[in-house]
Design an enzyme around this catalytic site. Structure first.
Site, mmCIF file in Angstrom:
data_model
loop_
_atom_site.group_PDB
_atom_site.id
_atom_site.type_symbol
_atom_site.label_atom_id
_atom_site.label_comp_id
_atom_site.label_asym_id
_atom_site.label_seq_id
_atom_site.Cartn_x
_atom_site.Cartn_y
_atom_site.Cartn_z
ATOM 1 C CE1 TYR A 166 -4.759 7.926 6.426
ATOM 2 C CE2 TYR A 166 -2.785 7.123 5.336
ATOM 3 C CZ TYR A 166 -3.650 7.092 6.405
ATOM 4 O OH TYR A 166 -3.412 6.255 7.461
ATOM 5 C CB ALA A 194 -9.387 -5.649 7.798
ATOM 6 N NE ARG A 195 -13.565 -4.510 11.626
ATOM 7 C CZ ARG A 195 -14.741 -3.899 11.749
ATOM 8 N NH1 ARG A 195 -15.084 -3.366 12.902
ATOM 9 N NH2 ARG A 195 -15.579 -3.834 10.734
ATOM 10 C CD GLN A 230 -2.677 1.232 2.530
ATOM 11 O OE1 GLN A 230 -2.105 1.468 3.583
ATOM 12 N NE2 GLN A 230 -3.976 1.003 2.460
#
Length: 408
Positions: A188, A363-364, A118
């Site tokens: 971002y 993800a989690r 990433q």
């Protein structure tokens, strides 16, 4: 809060009757890369790099997920410039970092998985004190969490950031990565320029959506020009910042169309929320204020205790919670899409495939059980043990993990 207004927003976007619904566990092409399945370990900042270099702990983190069965794991977060880090320890694309990155990619490949890096610039989410440089943003504003002012990015700053992404793409090839994921989300730097709430510029990077999207498109094109078809290129794009007046779905649809027309990407991962203004909007589930306060330095610790609930809001969790909005992107583009958000079991994966998504990102659930995909292969009715308490988010400073599992 904005909400979809199109009457067809809740309608499934099923592929044509003649289209074959892909098997999520079968091999699939992502640009020039063949993945062993359509499941991506989403980028979750690991907190395991040191002095901007790969560590054995970071390698072990990704080897666990590769051995656990994912098609591709994503290394987060690899900053394209020193002032683009949210943490001073984060990976940077330097010659010194290459041997460790190569060791990491070799280790993941040995387990049969692909690996992505990433890449991005944190912009107003960056840590100016740790980086020793102001955080870049569309304009100057007070940075509440670091008690400092951001710097309005100049044209030279933006050109430097664009070229930094191109450099990262070239180095990713040298390091053995199969793909790069360009970070265009969560407010971002690129995402902050997309946001009408944050971006008040009067030049060619502000005002109209075309101007606000200029930086994102320039970055994606620069990476494509740098890497060609040697590795896959994906991007993570917000559908909704989660704040009134922010970037939202109607504009995200147009940006997705432009990115598709530019030919810069092999796939687009759809996300939501603002690390700057509303971080819990992406995650859904609990907002563990006490645990966040425990790991914060002063005066942030006191601030979290006093007013944390205003910043760390709770949103109810449900499986596939980004699907409703993602359907509208799916209906607007032919570009391969990666569905993120509440993908926890085979049934959810199959739903994503049936609705026309080419990949899913997790993800989690994988932090809780790195071997979940292997177990789903053996028993398709396997359910995730993740309870969406979000306490894993508070572990990033010492190594991201599910806090309900004792470390090995």
């Amino acid at each position: 809060m904005n909400h979809p207004t199109r009457p067809w927003g809740d309608e499934p976007s099923h592929p044509p009757e003649t289209a074959r619904v892909p098997d999520v566990l079968a091999p699939a092409k992502l640009g020039p890369v063949t993945l062993r399945n359509r499941i991506v370990k989403a980028a979750t900042y690991e907190g395991l790099s040191r002095k901007s270099l790969v560590t054995d702990e970071l390698i072990e983190f990704h080897v666990r997920h590769a051995a656990g069965g994912v098609g591709m794991t994503t290394v987060a977060y690899c900053a394209v410039a020193p002032d683009g880090r949210t943490d001073r320890k984060q990976l940077l694309w330097t010659d010194d970092a290459l041997p460790g990155m190569r060791k990491l990619t070799d280790a993941v490949h040995a387990e049969g998985a692909a690996v992505a890096a990433q890449i991005g610039h944190a912009g107003p989410v960056a840590n100016p004190k740790g980086n020793g440089a102001p955080a870049l943003a569309p304009g100057r504003h007070f940075h509440a969490t670091t008690t400092s002012f951001t710097k309005a990015a100049t044209r030279a700053d933006l050109d430097r950031v664009v070229q930094g992404h191109a450099h990262a793409g070239r180095m990713a090839i040298e390091a053995g990565f199969d793909a790069v994921e360009i970070h265009l989300g969560h407010n971002y730097l690129a995402s902050s320029f997309l946001s009408p709430k944050i971006n008040h510029r009067k030049d060619g990077y502000g005002g109209s959506l075309a101007n606000r999207a200029r930086l994102s498109r320039d970055i994606a094109r620069a990476v494509r020009d740098a890497v060609g078809d040697r590795i896959a290129i994906t991007a993570k794009l917000n559908m909704d910042d989660g704040v009134p007046g922010g970037f939202w779905l109607d504009e995200a649809i147009q940006v997705a169309r432009w990115l598709e027309a530019d030919g810069s990407l092999d796939a687009l991962e759809l996300t939501a929320g603002s690390s700057l203004l509303n971080p819990m909007y992406l995650f859904k589930g609990d907002a563990p204020l006490r645990e966040f306060a425990a790991v914060m330095p002063q005066p942030l610790k006191l601030g979290v205790k006093l007013v944390g609930r205003r910043f760390l809001r709770e949103y109810p969790y449900e499986d596939l919670y980004l699907l409703r909005d993602a359907r509208q992107i799916r209906a607007a583009v032919k570009l391969p899409l990666i569905l993120l958000g509440g993908v926890t079991d085979k049934a959810g994966m199959d739903t994503a495939m049936a609705e026309g998504f080419q990949f899913v990102a997790m993800a989690r659930a994988l932090l809780r059980e790195p071997d979940l995909i292997n177990r789903i292969k053996d028993a398709p009715d396997t359910k995730s043990l993740c309870i969406h308490c979000n306490k894993c988010m508070t572990a990033i400073y010492g190594g991201t993990r599910c806090v309900l599992v004792q470390p090995v």
